[in-house]
Write a protein that holds these residues in place. Structure first.
Motif, PDB file in Angstrom:
ATOM      1  N   SER A 113      -3.095  -5.099  -1.058  1.00 21.09           N
ATOM      2  CA  SER A 113      -3.220  -4.884   0.377  1.00 21.09           C
ATOM      3  C   SER A 113      -4.511  -5.508   0.905  1.00 21.09           C
ATOM      4  O   SER A 113      -4.506  -6.218   1.923  1.00 21.09           O
ATOM      5  CB  SER A 113      -3.188  -3.387   0.693  1.00 21.09           C
ATOM      6  N   ASP A 145      -9.506  -0.167   1.724  1.00 19.34           N
ATOM      7  CA  ASP A 145      -8.610  -0.403   0.581  1.00 19.34           C
ATOM      8  C   ASP A 145      -9.377  -0.362  -0.736  1.00 19.34           C
ATOM      9  O   ASP A 145      -8.870   0.148  -1.749  1.00 19.34           O
ATOM     10  CB  ASP A 145      -7.909  -1.756   0.739  1.00 19.34           C
ATOM     11  N   PHE A 152      -3.290  -1.099  -3.553  1.00 15.45           N
ATOM     12  CA  PHE A 152      -4.380  -1.173  -2.589  1.00 15.45           C
ATOM     13  C   PHE A 152      -5.149  -2.494  -2.712  1.00 15.45           C
ATOM     14  O   PHE A 152      -5.613  -3.049  -1.711  1.00 15.45           O
ATOM     15  CB  PHE A 152      -5.329   0.010  -2.773  1.00 15.45           C
ATOM     16  N   THR A 205       1.025   4.296  -2.637  1.00 18.78           N
ATOM     17  CA  THR A 205       0.895   5.700  -2.239  1.00 18.78           C
ATOM     18  C   THR A 205       2.056   6.529  -2.778  1.00 18.78           C
ATOM     19  O   THR A 205       1.878   7.684  -3.185  1.00 18.78           O
ATOM     20  CB  THR A 205       0.843   5.803  -0.707  1.00 18.78           C
ATOM     21  N   ARG A 216     -10.017   3.232  -1.646  1.00 21.57           N
ATOM     22  CA  ARG A 216      -8.782   3.875  -2.102  1.00 21.57           C
ATOM     23  C   ARG A 216      -8.431   3.433  -3.526  1.00 21.57           C
ATOM     24  O   ARG A 216      -8.013   4.245  -4.351  1.00 21.57           O
ATOM     25  CB  ARG A 216      -7.631   3.539  -1.146  1.00 21.57           C
ATOM     26  N   ALA A 217      -8.600   2.152  -3.808  1.00 26.19           N
ATOM     27  CA  ALA A 217      -8.308   1.655  -5.158  1.00 26.19           C
ATOM     28  C   ALA A 217      -9.252   2.284  -6.177  1.00 26.19           C
ATOM     29  O   ALA A 217      -8.829   2.687  -7.269  1.00 26.19           O
ATOM     30  CB  ALA A 217      -8.433   0.133  -5.187  1.00 26.19           C
ATOM     31  N   ALA A 248       0.831  -1.202   0.000  1.00 29.94           N
ATOM     32  CA  ALA A 248       0.000   0.000   0.000  1.00 29.94           C
ATOM     33  C   ALA A 248       0.868   1.257   0.000  1.00 29.94           C
ATOM     34  O   ALA A 248       0.542   2.256  -0.659  1.00 29.94           O
ATOM     35  CB  ALA A 248      -0.937   0.000   1.204  1.00 29.94           C
ATOM     36  N   SER A 306      -8.067   6.462   3.806  1.00 31.18           N
ATOM     37  CA  SER A 306      -6.815   6.228   4.532  1.00 31.18           C
ATOM     38  C   SER A 306      -6.970   6.578   6.016  1.00 31.18           C
ATOM     39  O   SER A 306      -6.394   5.912   6.880  1.00 31.18           O
ATOM     40  CB  SER A 306      -5.682   7.065   3.924  1.00 31.18           C
TER      41      SER A 306
END
Length: 436
Positions: A185, A89, A182, A31, A92-93, A27, A119
């Motif tokens: 992760s 996750d 992500f 980032t 975020r993806a 992850a 996050s």
């Protein structure tokens, strides 16, 4: 850990931690790619105004961290931790995959807020579950060391990886790499067996759940001291993050490569301390190490003012030395801080305590980032460094005062006994051949 079960010789021998650490690493790589790709996207859309776009995006990130973390923690308080981590996750993806398609600056702001809000949900929950799967204090310290090293290595290696990828793909593809990180992760978390989620016993209101961690911080003198040390870290870090490029390019006439080297030296100082921390904390209490780190950070920040008016070869040597010292000082505070959080929390309030630390520590950056940037731009780098040094000094003195009270001193004295016991246990355990 059940009685009679031998403790693993290395924290990575614990399957749950090994998978979660792998999730953290991939992850972080994602980032890091996002940071580079976002800068290039901002320049593509805004040209010469890219700096303003990135500055706004950074402010949005901090605002999301400060405001969303406690609210999100209260919303998911009764949900299983694994589901929360996987969902965060996934969000975020999804946000990362949408970034290549934006054609307006405001769309960047919206997606960055969504991504950083996810996050702000993921990170405190992730940090709070680690003490439950790494019950040994000594092994937990090693886990913190690995986490610190992961952050430092990401800041060094991700730009290099991004540069290599950009030789064969467009910067838009870096967002895909971010999303893949992500997704991996989430897959690692999915394969991890986590402790059974303990729901709150009382039907607390949403407001009380959202503010429980903050109230705990201000009611506990040990955590109040940690809060003051967060300001020390934020002051030193803001000086480096915001003004390194000014020191190198404007004051010393260096190149972009020199900027990267200076930031790398700061990371090297942090990593050097992180590698030593597990053994140091066997002999010295967290309090002494962290207050020494505050002193080192204050001296380093004040020394940066001298660096800003030093030229020639001596100026370069001074810059490298001071940046290494700042990295070491901030790591002496940041690496052991989670041990304080673990010790001052229970299974029922641990997530709220970690969330409050996440939110309040980033709130300090909302003060120090503008000080570093605006004072440096409108006055001088000397004035900015002095201002941050004064802020760090006041915060360090506050922490030392709060941690010197009799009942707090007794608390840390008991920690020294715990550390001595850990040292005795560790002396009778086989040491891993590969180091920390």
């Amino acid at each position: 850990m059940p009685s009679g079960t031998a403790e693993p010789s290395h924290v990575l021998a614990i399957p749950a931690f090994r998978r979660l650490f792998a999730a953290q690493v991939v992850a972080l790589v994602g980032t890091g790619l996002l940071t580079v790709a976002l800068a290039l996207l901002a320049y593509d859309l805004a040209g010469d105004a890219a700096g303003a776009v990135l500055g706004t995006a950074l402010a949005i990130k901090m605002i999301a961290y400060v405001t969303v973390a406690p609210v999100a923690s209260a919303l998911v308080d009764r949900l299983p931790t694994k589901g929360v981590l996987i969902a965060a996750d996934a969000v975020r993806a999804g946000a990362a995959l949408m970034l290549p398609f934006v054609d307006q600056v405001w769309q960047i702001y919206v997606l960055i807020f969504v991504l950083q809000a996810a996050s702000a949900t993921f990170t405190p929950a992730f940090q709070a579950v680690i003490p439950s799967i790494v019950p040994s204090e000594y092994q937990y310290t090693r886990a913190l060391t690995l986490s610190r090293l992961a952050y430092d290595l990401e800041s060094l290696l991700s730009p290099l990886l991004a540069a290599a990828l950009l030789t064969v793909v467009s910067f838009h593809s870096l967002f895909v790499g971010t999303a893949v990180g992500f997704v991996i992760s989430a897959a690692m978390v999915m394969r991890t067996v986590l402790p059974t989620h303990i729901a709150p016993e009382r039907a607390d209101t949403f407001a009380s759940r959202a503010t429980k961690g903050v109230h705990a911080f201000f009611a506990n003198p040990v955590l109040r001291g940690l809060l003051a040390l967060n300001v020390v870290v934020a002051s030193a870090t803001a000086l480096v993050v915001v003004n390194t490029v000014i020191y190198v390019r404007d004051l010393f006439g260096g190149s972009n490569s020199a900027v990267a080297i200076a930031l790398g030296i700061y990371g090297a100082g942090s990593m050097a301390v992180a590698l030593c921390i597990p053994r140091v904390l066997l002999a010295i209490s967290d309090r002494r190490v962290m207050l020494l780190g505050a002193f080192v950070s204050v001296v380093g920040t004040a020394s940066a003012a001298v660096v800003s008016i030093t030229g020639g070869v001596w100026g370069w040597l001074a810059l490298g030395t001071v940046w290494f010292v700042l990295g070491a000082g901030t790591s002496m505070i940041s690496t052991p801080s989670a041990r304080i959080l673990r010790r001052e929390s229970t299974d029922l309030n641990r997530k709220s305590i970690y969330t409050a630390q996440f939110s309040l520590s980033h709130a300090a950056f909302l003060i120090t980032y503008p000080v570093a940037g605006w004072v440096g731009a409108h006055a001088s780098q000397f004035t900015a460094a002095v201002t941050l040094a004064v802020l760090a000094t006041l915060a360090a003195l506050s922490a030392a005062h709060m941690w010197s009270r009799p009942h707090v001193a007794a608390h840390f004295a008991s920690d020294e006994v715990t550390n001595a016991s850990a040292e005795t246990r560790a002396a009778h355990q086989p040491r891993p051949r590969g180091g920390t």
